[in-house]
Design a protein around this motif. Sequence first.
Motif, PDB file in Angstrom:
ATOM      1  N   VAL A   1       0.725  -1.201  -0.126  1.00  0.00           N
ATOM      2  CA  VAL A   1      -0.010   0.035  -0.106  1.00  0.00           C
ATOM      3  C   VAL A   1       0.908   1.096  -0.038  1.00  0.00           C
ATOM      4  CG1 VAL A   1      -0.082   0.040   2.630  1.00  0.00           C
ATOM      5  CG2 VAL A   1      -1.962   1.218   1.132  1.00  0.00           C
ATOM      6  N   HIS A   2       0.368   2.359  -0.705  1.00  0.00           N
ATOM      7  CA  HIS A   2       1.372   3.581  -0.645  1.00  0.00           C
ATOM      8  C   HIS A   2       2.442   3.283  -1.837  1.00  0.00           C
ATOM      9  CE1 HIS A   2      -1.569   5.444   1.992  1.00  0.00           C
ATOM     10  NE2 HIS A   2      -1.138   4.998   2.904  1.00  0.00           N
TER      11      HIS A   2
ATOM     12  N   THR B   1      -1.915 -15.265   5.008  1.00  0.00           N
ATOM     13  CA  THR B   1      -1.357 -14.496   3.959  1.00  0.00           C
ATOM     14  C   THR B   1       0.435 -14.792   4.031  1.00  0.00           C
ATOM     15  OG1 THR B   1      -3.193 -13.047   3.881  1.00  0.00           O
ATOM     16  CG2 THR B   1      -1.139 -12.381   2.631  1.00  0.00           C
TER      17      THR B   1
ATOM     18  N   LEU C   1       3.206 -13.529   3.238  1.00  0.00           N
ATOM     19  CA  LEU C   1       4.006 -12.701   2.834  1.00  0.00           C
ATOM     20  C   LEU C   1       5.267 -12.922   2.435  1.00  0.00           C
ATOM     21  CD1 LEU C   1       2.146  -9.701   4.420  1.00  0.00           C
ATOM     22  CD2 LEU C   1       1.701 -10.256   2.315  1.00  0.00           C
TER      23      LEU C   1
ATOM     24  N   LEU D   1       9.844  -2.862   1.855  1.00  0.00           N
ATOM     25  CA  LEU D   1       9.465  -1.934   0.533  1.00  0.00           C
ATOM     26  C   LEU D   1       9.501  -0.606   0.554  1.00  0.00           C
ATOM     27  CD1 LEU D   1       5.858  -3.919  -0.130  1.00  0.00           C
ATOM     28  CD2 LEU D   1       8.164  -4.468  -1.036  1.00  0.00           C
TER      29      LEU D   1
ATOM     30  N   SER E   1       6.934   2.205   0.003  1.00  0.00           N
ATOM     31  CA  SER E   1       5.221   1.439   0.102  1.00  0.00           C
ATOM     32  C   SER E   1       5.632   0.514   1.441  1.00  0.00           C
ATOM     33  CB  SER E   1       5.502   0.513  -1.239  1.00  0.00           C
ATOM     34  OG  SER E   1       4.131  -0.288  -1.143  1.00  0.00           O
ATOM     35  N   TYR E   2       4.687  -0.191   1.749  1.00  0.00           N
ATOM     36  CA  TYR E   2       4.341  -0.993   2.862  1.00  0.00           C
ATOM     37  C   TYR E   2       3.847  -2.167   2.677  1.00  0.00           C
ATOM     38  CZ  TYR E   2       5.027   3.640   4.988  1.00  0.00           C
ATOM     39  OH  TYR E   2       5.459   4.911   5.411  1.00  0.00           O
ATOM     40  N   VAL E   3       4.283  -3.292   3.197  1.00  0.00           N
ATOM     41  CA  VAL E   3       3.621  -4.739   3.086  1.00  0.00           C
ATOM     42  C   VAL E   3       2.425  -4.659   3.718  1.00  0.00           C
ATOM     43  CG1 VAL E   3       4.222  -7.069   3.646  1.00  0.00           C
ATOM     44  CG2 VAL E   3       5.998  -5.884   2.852  1.00  0.00           C
ATOM     45  N   SER E   4       1.380  -5.236   2.983  1.00  0.00           N
ATOM     46  CA  SER E   4      -0.131  -5.445   3.538  1.00  0.00           C
ATOM     47  C   SER E   4      -0.619  -6.572   3.318  1.00  0.00           C
ATOM     48  CB  SER E   4      -0.524  -4.441   2.625  1.00  0.00           C
ATOM     49  OG  SER E   4      -2.196  -4.290   3.188  1.00  0.00           O
TER      50      SER E   4
ATOM     51  N   ARG F   1      -3.922  -7.811   3.019  1.00  0.00           N
ATOM     52  CA  ARG F   1      -5.574  -7.358   2.783  1.00  0.00           C
ATOM     53  C   ARG F   1      -6.070  -8.824   2.615  1.00  0.00           C
ATOM     54  NH1 ARG F   1      -8.456  -4.272  -0.943  1.00  0.00           N
ATOM     55  NH2 ARG F   1      -6.658  -3.761  -2.103  1.00  0.00           N
ATOM     56  N   GLY F   2      -5.627 -10.027   3.201  1.00  0.00           N
ATOM     57  CA  GLY F   2      -5.750 -11.176   2.706  1.00  0.00           C
ATOM     58  C   GLY F   2      -7.274 -11.644   2.577  1.00  0.00           C
TER      59      GLY F   2
ATOM     60  N   ASP G   1      -6.643  -1.446   3.759  1.00  0.00           N
ATOM     61  CA  ASP G   1      -5.446  -1.352   4.349  1.00  0.00           C
ATOM     62  C   ASP G   1      -5.708  -0.561   5.658  1.00  0.00           C
ATOM     63  OD1 ASP G   1      -4.736  -0.834   1.238  1.00  0.00           O
ATOM     64  OD2 ASP G   1      -3.855  -2.768   1.839  1.00  0.00           O
TER      65      ASP G   1
END
Lengths: 268, 264
Positions: free
Chosen positions: A240-241, B47, B49, B119, B124-127, B129-130, B150
């Motif tokens: 995200v972002h 999830t 990741l 990231l 960016s950020y690991v997310s 949203r599984g 998110d």
Amino acid sequence: MSYFPVLKHAIYQPFTTVYNFAPNNYEDVKASDKYLYAIYIQGNFWKSCLISKLSHGEFYEFDFKSFPEFLSINSIVVLVLSRDRLERTYTAFPVIDSCQTSKPAWRATIGLKSNISSCSYQGEINVFPNKATLLSMSPFFQDDEKIKNELILVNLCDKPTRDEHVIEIYDSKTLRKLAELKVYSNSVNIIGLNELDIAVNCMPIIIARTMSGIPLYLSHNEENSFMSLEHTHPPACYSVHGERWRVQKLIKEKWFAKTCDENKYACT
Amino acid sequence: MKINMLVHKILNRLFPLTKIPKRQDVTISDLFFWVCDSCYSTYYVITDLIGIFNFECPDGISSINLKFFSCDGELINSVDIDYAINERIIINIGEYLDSGYEEPYGTFVVSHRLTQNPLAIFDSYVSDRGYVAYSLSHTIFKNYIHGNLDAVALCKNGEFQYLHGSTLYKRSYNQQYIFKPENRYVTALINACDKEISYHICYVSIRRGKCIFIDKKKIKSGGCLFYTLKSFSESFRIVIKSQAIMPRPIIFKFVNQTMDVFHG
């Protein structure tokens, strides 16, 4: 631009409900009457067929029972809302910008129904680039022997042809190839997953190196009383972002390289 | 009308759907909804990741932390779970709730073991949203649904920040769905904003084109509400007015004895 596909299935009846009202009141979408068209491929052209005119606030549930003439169409059938009348024939998929929102996107209810049950999701489809790829990691496989699992891969691209492509399905842990199957662009492709020897803890990875699409997963029991339909996230949703599409590219590149069959495909 | 839309455009920039986390060293999670009682079970698909991103994991085992919250957003339990990467692992949420907790529903978040934000070079950020699944207690069949937002930034030290954006004034979220009188619907509304939010749930008659009933609800930050929608003898749609940006609920639709679950 949001367009709305109609699914296909051998057992269940597809339906797509399109809404002529925006999902919010704070994006710049003019409320107006709109024409609802079905667009499909015939003779290497996109053809449009007027289904109805919707006043603002109205909706329309489309299914093939009401329009049986569409059952013989091999290509995807896509519903669009347009402020203006469309031409009958196009050489490329028409660009229609009357349903453009982002929080959320303008969506339809897309689903399948039996005599006693139904399943659906809120979705839309955009035109995919002619050169695109797909990576889908699917956790939806339900292991019980009485449950049938299917991948429904929906593609829409600009050129009015149904071109053949290949999808590969792997076990993400062992990288064993479970299947290599033909799919078609501008189509609703249905692939049975129960026949693929997917182990209990196996996370299947679905890869297409030359075509993208929306990967939907349908699970249903033998009595057709329970149905579940959901799509997987594109890889960009794991971030995200920032530069999410670069993150997506990174994830795809890594998995495409891990599963590359050097004898058959160029991996770059 | 044009001035109204211009104001909306400016405010959209000032109040994004998902805020940027205050810290860099976080993972992001949806604020998932759980319901576990005599009628429902909830499952979470881990999830992976680490596996998805191909991060370093020499022994093939990673771990996640699940934090469970009450319907009022109060922390009730925190659980660490080890899992083998690159596998499909689905956990029954009911097995991880505090056995002393009696309320039937709430929310949960998932944080992943990452030493730093991998990231950051992409801003960016690991997310996560599984995916979550719900089933009726009399069946093994699962209805899957993907994550909504998110919603929460999670630090290794246990701190967290709600990221769902909110505005100064109420906006309308028009569910693009028609509720029919022959079916029964239950809805889950989740508040991942950093403040209590009031919701006006307006039932709009399809035939008459006007609001026929308004439900007023308040949900605390991190909390949720799970309730049966009012039924009418006519079809209706729902408009949710609140300061939360895009308060998209989860809909449970019941036809005969079967259930379908989807985002509203």
